[in-house]
Design a protein around this motif. Structure first.
Motif, mmCIF file in Angstrom:
data_model
loop_
_atom_site.group_PDB
_atom_site.id
_atom_site.type_symbol
_atom_site.label_atom_id
_atom_site.label_comp_id
_atom_site.label_asym_id
_atom_site.label_seq_id
_atom_site.Cartn_x
_atom_site.Cartn_y
_atom_site.Cartn_z
ATOM 1 N N ALA A 29 0.786 -1.247 0.008
ATOM 2 C CA ALA A 29 0.046 0.008 -0.083
ATOM 3 C C ALA A 29 0.843 1.144 -0.051
ATOM 4 O O ALA A 29 1.798 1.190 0.407
ATOM 5 N N THR A 30 0.398 2.220 -0.391
ATOM 6 C CA THR A 30 0.967 3.652 -0.577
ATOM 7 C C THR A 30 0.475 4.629 0.583
ATOM 8 O O THR A 30 -0.615 4.865 0.568
ATOM 9 N N ASN A 31 1.551 4.768 1.388
ATOM 10 C CA ASN A 31 1.163 5.808 2.558
ATOM 11 C C ASN A 31 2.036 7.146 2.229
ATOM 12 O O ASN A 31 3.347 6.846 2.407
ATOM 13 N N LYS A 32 1.787 8.198 2.696
ATOM 14 C CA LYS A 32 2.600 9.333 2.878
ATOM 15 C C LYS A 32 3.067 9.700 4.324
ATOM 16 O O LYS A 32 2.191 9.628 5.106
ATOM 17 N N PRO A 33 4.359 9.316 4.656
ATOM 18 C CA PRO A 33 4.824 9.229 5.721
ATOM 19 C C PRO A 33 4.747 10.688 6.585
ATOM 20 O O PRO A 33 4.860 11.485 5.985
ATOM 21 N N LYS A 34 4.286 10.846 7.833
ATOM 22 C CA LYS A 34 4.447 12.040 8.470
ATOM 23 C C LYS A 34 5.156 11.991 9.704
ATOM 24 O O LYS A 34 5.136 10.949 10.679
ATOM 25 N N GLY A 35 6.321 12.727 9.895
ATOM 26 C CA GLY A 35 7.268 12.513 10.559
ATOM 27 C C GLY A 35 8.339 11.785 10.447
ATOM 28 O O GLY A 35 8.546 11.374 9.381
ATOM 29 N N ARG A 36 9.111 11.025 11.463
ATOM 30 C CA ARG A 36 10.074 10.223 11.219
ATOM 31 C C ARG A 36 9.660 8.715 11.222
ATOM 32 O O ARG A 36 10.527 7.762 11.048
ATOM 33 N N ARG A 37 8.245 8.388 11.550
ATOM 34 C CA ARG A 37 7.931 7.163 11.238
ATOM 35 C C ARG A 37 6.779 6.890 10.319
ATOM 36 O O ARG A 37 6.253 7.760 9.702
ATOM 37 N N TYR A 38 6.967 5.600 9.603
ATOM 38 C CA TYR A 38 6.196 5.057 8.517
ATOM 39 C C TYR A 38 4.994 4.415 9.049
ATOM 40 O O TYR A 38 5.271 3.308 9.671
ATOM 41 N N ARG A 39 3.693 4.642 8.986
ATOM 42 C CA ARG A 39 2.575 3.758 9.520
ATOM 43 C C ARG A 39 1.650 3.477 8.547
ATOM 44 O O ARG A 39 1.065 4.405 7.703
ATOM 45 N N CYS A 40 1.593 2.274 8.021
ATOM 46 C CA CYS A 40 0.948 1.903 7.214
ATOM 47 C C CYS A 40 -0.710 1.737 7.591
ATOM 48 O O CYS A 40 -1.133 1.157 8.506
ATOM 49 N N SER A 41 -1.491 2.418 6.800
ATOM 50 C CA SER A 41 -3.012 2.367 6.981
ATOM 51 C C SER A 41 -3.746 1.139 6.839
ATOM 52 O O SER A 41 -4.897 0.978 7.083
#
Length: 299
Positions: free
Chosen positions: A234-246
């Motif tokens: 899935a494609t997610n735009k990371p916010k901050g320094r963490r990547y969280r997949c929706s």
């Protein structure tokens, strides 16, 4: 600085050519170098040592050892960053993030001090005594800041090279960020960060340091490598320094995602073939470095 074309060997010393009509400078060589042939001498520099407050000769010598590139070994991939210089992933999904926030802090300090000096220079009469004093201070600031940043970049790239050698790598694939800001309208803070990001110099350091161990450096496009989830795609735009997949809830450092996707693309041609297994941080040098950390930057 004298290049190879301006160097001649005579009577156990080097003759450094000068302008037409001027006698060359004679520099005595140590006994270990006096017997080397002329092609071995690549470059000579006269450098002023700020601490010792005297000039020193810096000589670049070719050792004549040809190292062939490795044909066996694994592929490593590096995700270059403006905050953390590099995150390196191997084919097993293990990521090592080389952190050096001091590099970014030096750039921010340089911009802050440079702005204040420029403002002070604008208030003084040009070529006056106070104007010259501020101009000398500005020159000293830029020279010292550049030396400090180069020292950190050497230590970071040396740590990456040692890691690649320990992993038995045959190549290191890095994301191509040369056109990262072309055609984009960035706000002032982003422009300042991108302009101070010395990724080109770090790549130049890595090229010759890796080549000394037979490891090749390659570039590849890093499009969507930091946005694509390595687990579900899935494609997610990371916010901050963490990547969280929706979609699947995968949570990891955003630089680790980029490195894992880069190694997957380099080995298998697409994202999602290398599952993430572990992430660790490594500091390439100690703050307030003591003499025992000098080996990190040695070529």
């Amino acid at each position: 600085m004298w290049k190879a074309s301006g160097l001649r060997v005579r009577d156990g010393g080097l003759l450094l050519s000068r302008a037409r009509g001027l006698e060359p400078i004679m520099v005595a060589l140590p006994p270990a170098l006096a017997s080397l042939p002329k092609p071995a001498f690549v470059e000579m520099r006269l450098v002023y040592a700020m601490i010792a407050k005297r000039h020193q000769w810096h000589l670049v010598v070719d050792d004549g050892v040809d190292v062939s590139l490795r044909v066996e070994g694994q592929t490593l991939a590096a995700d270059l960053g403006e905050i953390h210089p590099t995150a390196v992933a191997n084919e097993q999904g293990q990521v090592v993030i080389f952190t050096a926030r001091d590099l970014r802090a030096l750039h921010q300090y340089r911009n802050k001090r440079l702005a204040s000096l420029q403002a002070a220079l604008a208030r003084k009469q040009q070529r006056s005594r106070r104007w010259k004093r501020l101009a000398r201070r500005k020159t000293f600031l830029l020279a010292r800041n550049n030396r400090q940043r180069r020292a950190i970049e050497h230590k970071v790239t040396r740590a990456i090279t040692n890691h690649a050698q320990a992993e038995g790598a045959k190549r290191l694939v890095v994301g191509d960020v040369r056109n990262i800001a072309h055609g984009k309208r960035l706000h002032a803070n982003a422009q300042q960060k991108v302009s101070g990001w010395s990724h080109g110099r770090q790549i130049a350091f890595l090229v010759y340091k890796l080549a000394a161990f037979g490891i090749a450096l390659e570039r590849q496009s890093e499009a969507y490598s930091s946005k694509t989830c390595p687990c579900c795609g899935a494609t997610n735009k990371p916010k901050g320094r963490r990547y969280r997949c929706s979609a699947c809830g995968f949570d990891v450092h955003r630089d680790a995602v980029g490195a894992i996707n880069q190694v997957s693309k380099a080995v298998y041609g697409a994202f999602g073939h290398v599952p993430p297994t572990s992430t660790m941080y490594r500091r390439p040098f100690r703050r307030r470095s003591s003499p025992d950390t000098g080996h990190v930057a040695r070529a």
